[in-house]
Enzyme design. Sequence first.
Site, PDB file in Angstrom:
ATOM      1  N   HIS B 288       0.824  -1.230   0.000  1.00 30.94           N
ATOM      2  CA  HIS B 288       0.000   0.000   0.000  1.00 30.94           C
ATOM      3  C   HIS B 288       0.854   1.274   0.000  1.00 30.94           C
ATOM      4  CE1 HIS B 288      -3.894  -2.041   0.497  1.00 30.94           C
ATOM      5  NE2 HIS B 288      -3.197  -2.941   1.168  1.00 30.94           N
ATOM      6  N   ASN B 313      -3.931  -5.982  -4.548  1.00 34.24           N
ATOM      7  CA  ASN B 313      -5.359  -6.222  -4.429  1.00 34.24           C
ATOM      8  C   ASN B 313      -6.195  -5.126  -5.078  1.00 34.24           C
ATOM      9  OD1 ASN B 313      -4.728  -8.525  -3.071  1.00 34.24           O
ATOM     10  ND2 ASN B 313      -6.123  -8.159  -1.362  1.00 34.24           N
ATOM     11  N   ASP B 352      -0.972  -5.161   5.876  1.00 32.57           N
ATOM     12  CA  ASP B 352      -1.976  -6.011   5.210  1.00 32.57           C
ATOM     13  C   ASP B 352      -1.631  -6.217   3.737  1.00 32.57           C
ATOM     14  OD1 ASP B 352      -2.421  -3.215   4.995  1.00 32.57           O
ATOM     15  OD2 ASP B 352      -4.389  -3.596   4.122  1.00 32.57           O
ATOM     16  N   GLU B 353      -2.167  -7.289   3.215  1.00 35.46           N
ATOM     17  CA  GLU B 353      -2.193  -7.545   1.773  1.00 35.46           C
ATOM     18  C   GLU B 353      -0.824  -7.435   1.090  1.00 35.46           C
ATOM     19  OE1 GLU B 353      -6.697  -6.438   0.506  1.00 35.46           O
ATOM     20  OE2 GLU B 353      -5.330  -4.737   0.522  1.00 35.46           O
ATOM     21  N   LEU B 354       0.187  -7.939   1.733  1.00 36.43           N
ATOM     22  CA  LEU B 354       1.503  -7.939   1.092  1.00 36.43           C
ATOM     23  C   LEU B 354       1.483  -8.956  -0.051  1.00 36.43           C
ATOM     24  CD1 LEU B 354       4.250  -6.561   1.426  1.00 36.43           C
ATOM     25  CD2 LEU B 354       4.953  -8.497   2.841  1.00 36.43           C
TER      26      LEU B 354
END
EC number: 3.2.1.52
Lengths: 580, 580
Positions: B288, B313, B352-354
């Site tokens: 992010h 994502n 998150d969401e690596l």
Amino acid sequence: MRLVTLPVVFTALLATPTTVLALWPIPKTLQTGSTPLKLSSNFKININIPHAPSDLHAAVQRTITHLKTDNLQRLVKDRGAADLKAIHQHTTHTLSSLTLSLSGSHTSAAAAVTSIAEEAVKPIGTRSEGYTVHVPADGSPATITANSTLGLFRGLTTFEQLWYTSAGGQVYTLESPVEITDFPSVPDGVDLGKPYRGLMLDTSRNFFPVKDIKRTLDAMSMAKINTLHWHATDSQSFPLQIPGFTEISAMGAYGPDMVFTPSDIKDIVSYAGERGIDVVVEIDTPGHTAIISESHPEHIACLQAVPWSDFANEPPAGQLRLASPATANFTADLLSAAAKLFASSLFSTGGDELNSNCYVHDAETQKMLNATGRTLEQALDAFTQTTHGALRKLGKTPVVWEEMVLDHNVTLSNDTVVMVWISSMNAAAVAKKNFRIVHAPSDFFYLDCGAGEWIGADPTGNSWCDPFKTWQKSYTFDPLANISAANAHLVLGGEQLLWAEQSSPANLDSIVWPRAASSAEVFWTGATLPDGSPRAINGAAGALPRLHDLRYRMVQRGINAIPLQPHWCAVRPGVCDLTA
Amino acid sequence: MRLVTLPVVFTALLATPTTVLALWPIPKTLQTGSTPLKLSSNFKININIPHAPSDLHAAVQRTITHLKTDNLQRLVKDRGAADLKAIHQHTTHTLSSLTLSLSGSHTSAAAAVTSIAEEAVKPIGTRSEGYTVHVPADGSPATITANSTLGLFRGLTTFEQLWYTSAGGQVYTLESPVEITDFPSVPDGVDLGKPYRGLMLDTSRNFFPVKDIKRTLDAMSMAKINTLHWHATDSQSFPLQIPGFTEISAMGAYGPDMVFTPSDIKDIVSYAGERGIDVVVEIDTPGHTAIISESHPEHIACLQAVPWSDFANEPPAGQLRLASPATANFTADLLSAAAKLFASSLFSTGGDELNSNCYVHDAETQKMLNATGRTLEQALDAFTQTTHGALRKLGKTPVVWEEMVLDHNVTLSNDTVVMVWISSMNAAAVAKKNFRIVHAPSDFFYLDCGAGEWIGADPTGNSWCDPFKTWQKSYTFDPLANISAANAHLVLGGEQLLWAEQSSPANLDSIVWPRAASSAEVFWTGATLPDGSPRAINGAAGALPRLHDLRYRMVQRGINAIPLQPHWCAVRPGVCDLTA
């Protein structure tokens, strides 16, 4: 419609635009060049029409204001900073004026020029909304030509969308010359003075002040929406103050400050008309009328019967005693008095979600039916003849919801307009019965879907019409799906709808815009895009950059339209597409 | 918390209230009488505290203003018109003053009284938010007592909610005397200075000006929400102007007018603190972060790799090169510089969401891993030690998203706060690893769900987390579900979250309010209502009238909270329930 001979030197850019021209709905034909052109700070609009109506002068003045105040930077990563070099070249021409003219036979009958507001309320099929816009590249005057003041107004709206503003305040386009020939053409591909392009607003479940309705009319006109379907009353409140029946709103409005007076109504109708919008009011009958009991309990059956879910689709229960001649006459008089407040040729009497169980349990109704030997359906027919007959006497054409032709045995004249709402699949059945259709299907166009259930004791419930109807979904609606070619002429158009159980001025703009512009383009252009490709197949991805532009322009004008994507995506057209 | 001995003459009305007391969240104990009481137009609030902090004086002044301007009529059919008879009796007493006092040991250490803002940023577990309110029926002075200025502020908020205003402008209650002893008690049922009751706002996907954040803080404080989780930056924009790193926002904010300067941040932190709200900022790392590439391309891997869906994502792709020591040091310095702008003891580093595929395709990362012989997970551990270590040096406790403990092999100190977002079912696994938990599950608390897919080329898509999370759904959340009694102490609280891909100031209020107040009550009162009944079983129906009141009061204060039902239902509590 006067056809314009198009200069062949321009490049048609629709298929692969080099920059996004922020036009919504997309014009029928559009040709642009690649020459920068500045707008003069003294830009003037000349109305080349003797005795031009005052609302055309007012529209011109609004366009002048919008050109100065829209201040919309181009939706590219640098917001147009790189454009500055091109527009500040000393060779760049400046556009100083635009001239509006009426074409064809109208020029010889100047004294008979009708106002935008008069054109806007003409019966569907007799309006003229087409126009041409020509913006030369050399700074010589631009022109808008049309057959009517309404067409000129549509052209002005398009003209406003041609321009961006630099960070320094220069209004410009990079793509002169511009040549546009445009007209609405659903469903036939030719200009028949159709179609109906609407937005429905429910002001009964929760109240909306006049200023919010006016702001909505402003936004509607930006997308060339031509009809406000005003679902004014329902079982929850009756805000319309109708001469001769003021007791209904006095006792049935949510409060003395939540009423539309005749003066408010005149204001709304006139404001709409000046913006090319017909206001079609609906007083829903014989269901959706419980609140009339506050002043006229004698006319309402099964009032607040419990559990409400046995007697109505939502609380409170209560319907007009349709089998009673007194109630039918009262209703006819009420509708007539209301109809006189509106300029439109259409008037909706509703007719949806009639609950027969309500009448089974209403002793008065049963007594009436027994006394006359009628069935409930026969009584409904008689009721409808009375109410529609009264409206016909005033020259109004009735509008009804689909149940009145699909579920009931009511005799209706075939010019009655039928709104299809339960499912888009039901349009074909209405067409087979030879009625005119306005598409208002919940599976495409209900703006309230997906916001959760609002019944207090239903903690796990979702909207009955889940999921949320995205703009992409509504944009891919096909007005002629399942309709035979022979019946295509019955399709008048369509509308998106805001039922207001969970809406108020707090979320009016954000739930409606820019989503409701999607059907405006569908019903301006039809099932195919101007280049002939079917809209339903990936049409939304191509439309997104233009819809972003419309949304950002709305925000500039004080309309709280929501972002469709992160701003990062909005200024990088196409990059956030799933396939990118 | 000092326990108050309750007079036994009052009637406990919680189970079957005769009128709705508009309290939100519901107090731990509430006893009311049935005597009308008017508020004096010269009503005064006395602060019986030597050296009271200025933010307590300011809070008192706001309460005085709210009592005069809320102008909230009672939500019954006649809006309280029938109350007039009772309140205008010449025997009706008038309340002229309220006195605020600190209780217990605090009274003897007046010089050490800390401000509301100082109390608000104390570590979780060391705050005191409890208070008592006593409003006698005979017009003698009302009192609020607490152990801290923060508790007094919570009491003032409750005091404001006791009153309605008649059409004539008289402020009154029908239910004096009022006795309230209240404190937040999740999860233990006793006041441990918990819990975390939050709202998350994403200011990266779309920008929100300071004034909108302040209005949100006002609304939060009405529901006693004590934490703004500020997801300040993401891959789309970096609006935080951080001393020493101003190039990041200069090049990565959406524009020079869409930046939070240090002065803006100070303004927000201070405004929040005065309202009992801790601002926990998040700079999400190492994913992010794509936008940092605008100023520091050397630190970002797989920038805008296509198709983006293989690398992130959501668009655009781009993550910090976590395997690079230079990048880890840069990030640690950046987070440290940011952390100094905030008073909170908490700081979120995200996590998150690596996307591991991003690093597989990044030659630089592969070179680093090969050179050091580390795996990606080992590199992530080292990166985290560097960034968390820097924050620890500043006395900050890190907050991370759940993947950091459930999906990765990172060594984290057990005081790290873990936000559970993917599913409410994952809280148990985090608890088993002995980490402190903030509930932020998408299946209950994501405010953006149900608004449709925003990827341009996905015309039939719905939200990934469909359906819309209704307030009824979030209200029935059980903070201790699946958590063993032994691990209950790990539950700090929870928050509702607004991810802003499709939000802006245009729909900020309407998408958040009053929904986000539902978790505020959950995390104030716990899994059971004060009467001991489980909230999850039909708790929402009982709460609805109070939530209506909160919503109408918010609207009176200029917050665009949406209606939960037609106004008809709001003024007829219970009548629109499905079972009614």
